[in-house]
Design a protein around this motif. Sequence first.
Motif, PDB file in Angstrom:
ATOM      1  N   GLY A  32       0.809  -1.209   0.000  1.00 39.92           N
ATOM      2  CA  GLY A  32       0.000   0.000   0.000  1.00 39.92           C
ATOM      3  C   GLY A  32       0.842   1.258   0.000  1.00 39.92           C
ATOM      4  O   GLY A  32       2.032   1.236   0.306  1.00 39.92           O
ATOM      5  N   LYS A  33       0.214   2.360  -0.338  1.00 42.58           N
ATOM      6  CA  LYS A  33       0.897   3.655  -0.337  1.00 42.58           C
ATOM      7  C   LYS A  33       1.113   4.177   1.075  1.00 42.58           C
ATOM      8  O   LYS A  33       2.031   4.945   1.322  1.00 42.58           O
ATOM      9  N   GLU A  34       0.252   3.753   2.001  1.00 39.81           N
ATOM     10  CA  GLU A  34       0.279   4.300   3.353  1.00 39.81           C
ATOM     11  C   GLU A  34       1.304   3.639   4.265  1.00 39.81           C
ATOM     12  O   GLU A  34       1.476   4.050   5.406  1.00 39.81           O
ATOM     13  N   LEU A  35       2.020   2.634   3.795  1.00 38.86           N
ATOM     14  CA  LEU A  35       2.998   1.938   4.630  1.00 38.86           C
ATOM     15  C   LEU A  35       4.150   2.867   5.001  1.00 38.86           C
ATOM     16  O   LEU A  35       4.486   3.789   4.260  1.00 38.86           O
ATOM     17  N   ILE A  36       4.765   2.584   6.126  1.00 45.78           N
ATOM     18  CA  ILE A  36       5.902   3.381   6.583  1.00 45.78           C
ATOM     19  C   ILE A  36       7.078   3.141   5.643  1.00 45.78           C
ATOM     20  O   ILE A  36       7.497   2.003   5.430  1.00 45.78           O
ATOM     21  N   GLN A  37       7.578   4.216   5.083  1.00 45.45           N
ATOM     22  CA  GLN A  37       8.623   4.134   4.065  1.00 45.45           C
ATOM     23  C   GLN A  37       9.852   3.370   4.546  1.00 45.45           C
ATOM     24  O   GLN A  37      10.424   2.573   3.808  1.00 45.45           O
ATOM     25  N   GLU A  38      10.256   3.602   5.779  1.00 44.63           N
ATOM     26  CA  GLU A  38      11.474   2.988   6.309  1.00 44.63           C
ATOM     27  C   GLU A  38      11.342   1.474   6.477  1.00 44.63           C
ATOM     28  O   GLU A  38      12.336   0.766   6.545  1.00 44.63           O
ATOM     29  N   ASN A  39      10.116   0.970   6.559  1.00 40.54           N
ATOM     30  CA  ASN A  39       9.895  -0.467   6.753  1.00 40.54           C
ATOM     31  C   ASN A  39       9.728  -1.227   5.443  1.00 40.54           C
ATOM     32  O   ASN A  39       9.642  -2.447   5.447  1.00 40.54           O
ATOM     33  N   SER A  40       9.663  -0.516   4.349  1.00 36.95           N
ATOM     34  CA  SER A  40       9.341  -1.181   3.089  1.00 36.95           C
ATOM     35  C   SER A  40      10.583  -1.704   2.374  1.00 36.95           C
ATOM     36  O   SER A  40      11.673  -1.161   2.505  1.00 36.95           O
ATOM     37  N   LEU A  41      10.357  -2.768   1.624  1.00 32.07           N
ATOM     38  CA  LEU A  41      11.403  -3.339   0.773  1.00 32.07           C
ATOM     39  C   LEU A  41      11.617  -2.459  -0.448  1.00 32.07           C
ATOM     40  O   LEU A  41      12.731  -2.224  -0.886  1.00 32.07           O
ATOM     41  N   GLY A  42      10.512  -1.994  -1.014  1.00 35.06           N
ATOM     42  CA  GLY A  42      10.586  -1.193  -2.224  1.00 35.06           C
ATOM     43  C   GLY A  42       9.215  -0.972  -2.820  1.00 35.06           C
ATOM     44  O   GLY A  42       8.199  -1.104  -2.142  1.00 35.06           O
ATOM     45  N   ASP A  86     -10.301   4.241  -3.622  1.00 33.18           N
ATOM     46  CA  ASP A  86      -9.081   3.564  -3.169  1.00 33.18           C
ATOM     47  C   ASP A  86      -8.325   2.963  -4.345  1.00 33.18           C
ATOM     48  O   ASP A  86      -8.903   2.641  -5.377  1.00 33.18           O
ATOM     49  N   TYR A  87      -7.032   2.793  -4.160  1.00 35.71           N
ATOM     50  CA  TYR A  87      -6.216   2.107  -5.152  1.00 35.71           C
ATOM     51  C   TYR A  87      -6.480   0.610  -5.059  1.00 35.71           C
ATOM     52  O   TYR A  87      -6.831   0.095  -3.994  1.00 35.71           O
TER      53      TYR A  87
END
Length: 141
Positions: free
Chosen positions: A50-60, A91-92
């Motif tokens: 999702g777009k709302e996920l925390i950027q620092e926790n994402s793989l990409g 929503d997306y």
Amino acid sequence: MNGDVLYPVELLQRVLDDEKDNVLAVEAKQCGKEEVKVIEGAEERIVAIGKELIQENSLGEFIGVAKLSEAFNIQFTDSLSQLIEAGGKADYFEAAIHPLLAKIQLHYVDVSDLPCIEIDFLEDLDKAAELATSDLFKSQR
């Protein structure tokens, strides 16, 4: 496939050739706020999208290219209907994928080594035109 993404045929082939039934193409990188992010679990499994996920926790970033099984698509269609009925018309589509992650395994394939560009703005179109005329795309013309 999202229609606003330019990528080489090799990227699509990598997704299709993956042995898993449900695969998203992901560019492993630090993401911005507006990008569709994924969080990985064990064995290249996606546990959040999702777009709302925390950027620092994402793989990409999920770049909009996927291979999805018939079983996944049946449940995805139901999930989309539920999302719309609940008022999520704006929503997306990834919002309908997220609830399925506990039911169906969804994996990713890393395509970070291949060029791709999402065309959202005029500047993106200029970059895409340059990429499309590069040697990488010569055999695809």
